[in-house]
Design a protein around this motif. Structure first.
Motif, PDB file in Angstrom:
ATOM      1  N   VAL A 105       0.835  -1.204   0.000  1.00 17.34           N
ATOM      2  CA  VAL A 105       0.000   0.000   0.000  1.00 17.34           C
ATOM      3  C   VAL A 105       0.868   1.253   0.000  1.00 17.34           C
ATOM      4  CG1 VAL A 105      -1.595   1.338   1.432  1.00 17.34           C
ATOM      5  CG2 VAL A 105      -2.015  -1.088   1.051  1.00 17.34           C
ATOM      6  N   GLY A 106       1.942   1.241   0.799  1.00 21.10           N
ATOM      7  CA  GLY A 106       2.832   2.387   0.863  1.00 21.10           C
ATOM      8  C   GLY A 106       3.599   2.613  -0.423  1.00 21.10           C
ATOM      9  N   THR A 107       4.074   1.552  -1.056  1.00 19.59           N
ATOM     10  CA  THR A 107       4.837   1.691  -2.290  1.00 19.59           C
ATOM     11  C   THR A 107       3.977   2.264  -3.409  1.00 19.59           C
ATOM     12  OG1 THR A 107       6.306  -0.131  -1.688  1.00 19.59           O
ATOM     13  CG2 THR A 107       6.188   0.452  -4.018  1.00 19.59           C
ATOM     14  N   VAL A 108       2.725   1.819  -3.512  1.00 19.50           N
ATOM     15  CA  VAL A 108       1.818   2.374  -4.523  1.00 19.50           C
ATOM     16  C   VAL A 108       1.649   3.877  -4.309  1.00 19.50           C
ATOM     17  CG1 VAL A 108      -0.573   2.384  -5.345  1.00 19.50           C
ATOM     18  CG2 VAL A 108       0.601   0.217  -4.935  1.00 19.50           C
ATOM     19  N   MET A 109       1.476   4.291  -3.053  1.00 19.68           N
ATOM     20  CA  MET A 109       1.343   5.713  -2.771  1.00 19.68           C
ATOM     21  C   MET A 109       2.619   6.473  -3.111  1.00 19.68           C
ATOM     22  SD  MET A 109       0.309   7.666   0.783  1.00 19.68           S
ATOM     23  CE  MET A 109      -1.274   6.832   0.855  1.00 19.68           C
ATOM     24  N   PHE A 112       2.963   7.175  -6.842  1.00 19.43           N
ATOM     25  CA  PHE A 112       2.086   8.258  -7.293  1.00 19.43           C
ATOM     26  C   PHE A 112       2.569   9.604  -6.770  1.00 19.43           C
ATOM     27  CE2 PHE A 112      -1.500  11.100  -6.560  1.00 19.43           C
ATOM     28  CZ  PHE A 112      -2.048  11.164  -7.833  1.00 19.43           C
ATOM     29  N   LYS A 113       2.874   9.685  -5.492  1.00 22.43           N
ATOM     30  CA  LYS A 113       3.216  10.966  -4.886  1.00 22.43           C
ATOM     31  C   LYS A 113       4.519  11.542  -5.434  1.00 22.43           C
ATOM     32  CE  LYS A 113      -0.139  11.683  -1.875  1.00 22.43           C
ATOM     33  NZ  LYS A 113      -0.998  12.882  -1.891  1.00 22.43           N
ATOM     34  N   THR A 114       5.500  10.700  -5.692  1.00 23.81           N
ATOM     35  CA  THR A 114       6.733  11.214  -6.290  1.00 23.81           C
ATOM     36  C   THR A 114       6.499  11.656  -7.725  1.00 23.81           C
ATOM     37  OG1 THR A 114       7.374   8.930  -6.859  1.00 23.81           O
ATOM     38  CG2 THR A 114       8.284   9.870  -4.823  1.00 23.81           C
ATOM     39  N   ASP A 115       5.588  10.988  -8.427  1.00 23.78           N
ATOM     40  CA  ASP A 115       5.292  11.357  -9.817  1.00 23.78           C
ATOM     41  C   ASP A 115       4.636  12.730  -9.900  1.00 23.78           C
ATOM     42  OD1 ASP A 115       5.184  10.519 -12.684  1.00 23.78           O
ATOM     43  OD2 ASP A 115       3.027  10.770 -12.362  1.00 23.78           O
ATOM     44  N   VAL A 126      20.076   1.478  -8.039  1.00 26.67           N
ATOM     45  CA  VAL A 126      19.346   0.663  -9.022  1.00 26.67           C
ATOM     46  C   VAL A 126      18.173  -0.085  -8.384  1.00 26.67           C
ATOM     47  CG1 VAL A 126      21.372   0.391 -10.496  1.00 26.67           C
ATOM     48  CG2 VAL A 126      20.943  -1.281  -8.669  1.00 26.67           C
ATOM     49  N   LEU A 127      18.157  -0.179  -7.065  1.00 20.70           N
ATOM     50  CA  LEU A 127      17.061  -0.874  -6.380  1.00 20.70           C
ATOM     51  C   LEU A 127      15.918   0.120  -6.178  1.00 20.70           C
ATOM     52  CD1 LEU A 127      19.120  -2.917  -3.757  1.00 20.70           C
ATOM     53  CD2 LEU A 127      18.287  -3.645  -5.998  1.00 20.70           C
ATOM     54  N   ARG A 128      15.163   0.336  -7.233  1.00 24.65           N
ATOM     55  CA  ARG A 128      14.146   1.354  -7.229  1.00 24.65           C
ATOM     56  C   ARG A 128      13.067   1.029  -8.243  1.00 24.65           C
ATOM     57  NH1 ARG A 128      16.784   5.855  -6.894  1.00 24.65           N
ATOM     58  NH2 ARG A 128      15.190   7.246  -7.693  1.00 24.65           N
ATOM     59  N   LEU A 129      11.904   1.607  -8.044  1.00 28.95           N
ATOM     60  CA  LEU A 129      10.828   1.567  -9.027  1.00 28.95           C
ATOM     61  C   LEU A 129      10.583   2.998  -9.473  1.00 28.95           C
ATOM     62  CD1 LEU A 129       8.254  -0.881  -7.342  1.00 28.95           C
ATOM     63  CD2 LEU A 129       9.698  -1.343  -9.338  1.00 28.95           C
ATOM     64  N   GLY A 130      10.981   3.326 -10.691  1.00 29.72           N
ATOM     65  CA  GLY A 130      10.878   4.705 -11.143  1.00 29.72           C
ATOM     66  C   GLY A 130      11.712   5.607 -10.265  1.00 29.72           C
ATOM     67  N   ALA A 131      11.065   6.615  -9.661  1.00 27.16           N
ATOM     68  CA  ALA A 131      11.771   7.556  -8.800  1.00 27.16           C
ATOM     69  C   ALA A 131      11.749   7.138  -7.338  1.00 27.16           C
ATOM     70  CB  ALA A 131      11.146   8.947  -8.949  1.00 27.16           C
ATOM     71  N   VAL A 132      11.266   5.922  -7.052  1.00 29.69           N
ATOM     72  CA  VAL A 132      11.069   5.489  -5.666  1.00 29.69           C
ATOM     73  C   VAL A 132      12.068   4.392  -5.296  1.00 29.69           C
ATOM     74  CG1 VAL A 132       9.436   4.512  -4.019  1.00 29.69           C
ATOM     75  CG2 VAL A 132       8.613   6.027  -5.846  1.00 29.69           C
ATOM     76  N   PHE A 135      13.588   1.067  -0.420  1.00 27.22           N
ATOM     77  CA  PHE A 135      13.548   1.130   1.046  1.00 27.22           C
ATOM     78  C   PHE A 135      12.342   1.918   1.541  1.00 27.22           C
ATOM     79  CE2 PHE A 135      15.741   5.221   0.431  1.00 27.22           C
ATOM     80  CZ  PHE A 135      15.160   6.001   1.408  1.00 27.22           C
ATOM     81  N   SER A 136      11.742   2.745   0.671  1.00 34.11           N
ATOM     82  CA  SER A 136      10.621   3.584   1.110  1.00 34.11           C
ATOM     83  C   SER A 136       9.441   2.734   1.578  1.00 34.11           C
ATOM     84  CB  SER A 136      10.178   4.521  -0.014  1.00 34.11           C
ATOM     85  OG  SER A 136       9.657   3.774  -1.105  1.00 34.11           O
ATOM     86  N   GLY A 137       9.200   1.610   0.918  1.00 34.78           N
ATOM     87  CA  GLY A 137       8.099   0.750   1.334  1.00 34.78           C
ATOM     88  C   GLY A 137       8.292   0.196   2.732  1.00 34.78           C
ATOM     89  N   PHE A 138       9.552   0.040   3.147  1.00 31.75           N
ATOM     90  CA  PHE A 138       9.829  -0.487   4.486  1.00 31.75           C
ATOM     91  C   PHE A 138       9.479   0.522   5.572  1.00 31.75           C
ATOM     92  CE2 PHE A 138      12.387  -3.292   1.876  1.00 31.75           C
ATOM     93  CZ  PHE A 138      12.186  -4.530   2.478  1.00 31.75           C
ATOM     94  N   MET A 139       9.427   1.808   5.217  1.00 31.01           N
ATOM     95  CA  MET A 139       9.021   2.795   6.207  1.00 31.01           C
ATOM     96  C   MET A 139       7.553   2.615   6.565  1.00 31.01           C
ATOM     97  SD  MET A 139      11.187   6.200   5.093  1.00 31.01           S
ATOM     98  CE  MET A 139      10.557   6.309   3.414  1.00 31.01           C
ATOM     99  N   TYR A 140       6.733   2.284   5.577  1.00 31.96           N
ATOM    100  CA  TYR A 140       5.335   1.970   5.860  1.00 31.96           C
ATOM    101  C   TYR A 140       5.226   0.632   6.592  1.00 31.96           C
ATOM    102  CZ  TYR A 140       4.267   5.732   2.579  1.00 31.96           C
ATOM    103  OH  TYR A 140       4.191   6.956   1.947  1.00 31.96           O
ATOM    104  N   ALA A 141       6.072  -0.322   6.202  1.00 30.00           N
ATOM    105  CA  ALA A 141       6.085  -1.610   6.886  1.00 30.00           C
ATOM    106  C   ALA A 141       6.449  -1.437   8.360  1.00 30.00           C
ATOM    107  CB  ALA A 141       7.076  -2.558   6.208  1.00 30.00           C
ATOM    108  N   ALA A 142       7.319  -0.458   8.659  1.00 29.69           N
ATOM    109  CA  ALA A 142       7.694  -0.199  10.051  1.00 29.69           C
ATOM    110  C   ALA A 142       6.484   0.271  10.855  1.00 29.69           C
ATOM    111  CB  ALA A 142       8.807   0.848  10.109  1.00 29.69           C
ATOM    112  N   VAL A 143       5.620   1.077  10.229  1.00 29.75           N
ATOM    113  CA  VAL A 143       4.390   1.501  10.904  1.00 29.75           C
ATOM    114  C   VAL A 143       3.507   0.279  11.162  1.00 29.75           C
ATOM    115  CG1 VAL A 143       2.288   2.880  10.695  1.00 29.75           C
ATOM    116  CG2 VAL A 143       4.473   3.803   9.894  1.00 29.75           C
ATOM    117  N   GLY A 144       3.395  -0.599  10.150  1.00 31.17           N
ATOM    118  CA  GLY A 144       2.610  -1.819  10.328  1.00 31.17           C
ATOM    119  C   GLY A 144       3.168  -2.701  11.425  1.00 31.17           C
TER     120      GLY A 144
END
Length: 298
Positions: A105-109, A112-115, A126-132, A135-144
């Motif tokens: 859920v966090g990675t999808v957001m 979009f938000k960076t776009d 190189v470990l990225r999806l587009g501009a993201v 590791f950014s998804g793990f920040m949301y995972a940390a909240v979970g």
């Protein structure tokens, strides 16, 4: 419901060797409750705290000319933290499901938000999806991770919890509004009002050590949102990501973000409720009967 993993049960048994000698009343009893509350909160935050320490450490000491880009280092470090959480049994496989869902859920957001330019990351690695960076998804995972761990560590119960299908509808509307407000009417104030109406009557019951406490669930949402906002300030100060008004010079994240995090808390709670169904508090008579048996407070 199983309250502890095997490792946590061992730590709990060890801690009780000290805590059980504390008096049941008076100043020392209140101090013990306060210390246990802080320790449990810290234990629940262990994923997020470890990730934040890595982010700050990478900012301070990671070589600028390293072959491995800093964002890639952060992604690998986040993966290692998550693997350690599972292999050391700090998280259960059941909890991992909701943490993965937070990640997705966090990675999808993030995509979009960076776009649309809401925030940005350094364009390296190189470990990225587009501009993201991943590791950014793990920040949301940390909240979970925090949400599911605090649920069982404090044996949370809820009086007058709203119907879960209603909370799911509101959470879906909140998540959708994070995207659609860029193009159409921003409904956040309507959604905030809906949250207050739906969750306003709900009281959260929790146990620290020997004592049970109560708190309006809305207040709990606000407190967690405030701590996430504080962590966000540390993250942006470390350059992990930046908002547009921070590119020319860092300054604290706008307090307006507290409203966004408060609304995101609703989505988080609904996701956690998928793993742990919110239960009502135990009646006083039943609680007294349980305390006479082998059950003891964590």
């Amino acid at each position: 419901m199983k309250k502890f993993t095997a490792l946590e049960q061992g730590i709990d048994d060890w801690a009780h060797g000290f805590l059980d000698r504390a008096p049941a009343n008076g100043g020392r009893a209140r101090l013990a409750e306060f210390l246990v509350f802080g320790l449990k909160q810290g234990w629940a935050c262990i994923f997020g705290a470890a990730l934040l320490i890595v982010i700050v450490g990478a900012r301070l000491w990671y070589p600028a000319d390293a072959v491995l880009a800093r964002n890639d280092f952060l992604t690998i470090a986040a993966i290692i933290i998550q693997v350690l959480m599972i292999t050391t049994r700090l998280e259960t496989a059941r909890e991992l499901r909701v943490i993965i869902l937070f990640h997705l859920v966090g990675t999808v957001m993030e995509l979009f938000k960076t776009d649309v330019g809401s925030w940005s990351y350094e364009a390296d690695g190189v470990l990225r999806l587009g501009a993201v960076p991943l590791f950014s998804g793990f920040m949301y995972a940390a909240v979970g991770s925090y949400m599911v761990r605090v649920y069982r560590l404090f044996d949370l119960k809820f009086a007058r919890y709203p119907r879960r299908w209603i909370t799911a509808v509101v959470a879906a509307a909140i998540y959708t509004n994070f995207f659609t407000h860029h193009f159409i009417f921003d409904a956040r104030w309507i959604l905030l009002a809906a949250v207050l109406v739906i969750y306003g009557p709900c009281i959260m019951h929790f146990r620290v050590f020997r004592r049970h406490y109560r708190m309006p669930l809305i207040l709990a949402f606000l407190l967690v949102a405030a701590f996430i906002w504080l962590a966000e300030n540390i993250g942006t100060l470390s350059g992990a990501w930046l908002y547009p008004d921070q590119v020319d010079g860092w300054h604290p994240v706008s307090p307006d973000k507290l409203g966004s995090w408060f609304l995101l808390m609703i989505t988080s709670v609904v996701l956690v409720a998928w793993v742990y169904k919110p239960l009502p508090p135990v009646a006083p008579a039943k609680a007294a009967k349980a305390s006479d048996g082998v059950v003891r407070s964590p």
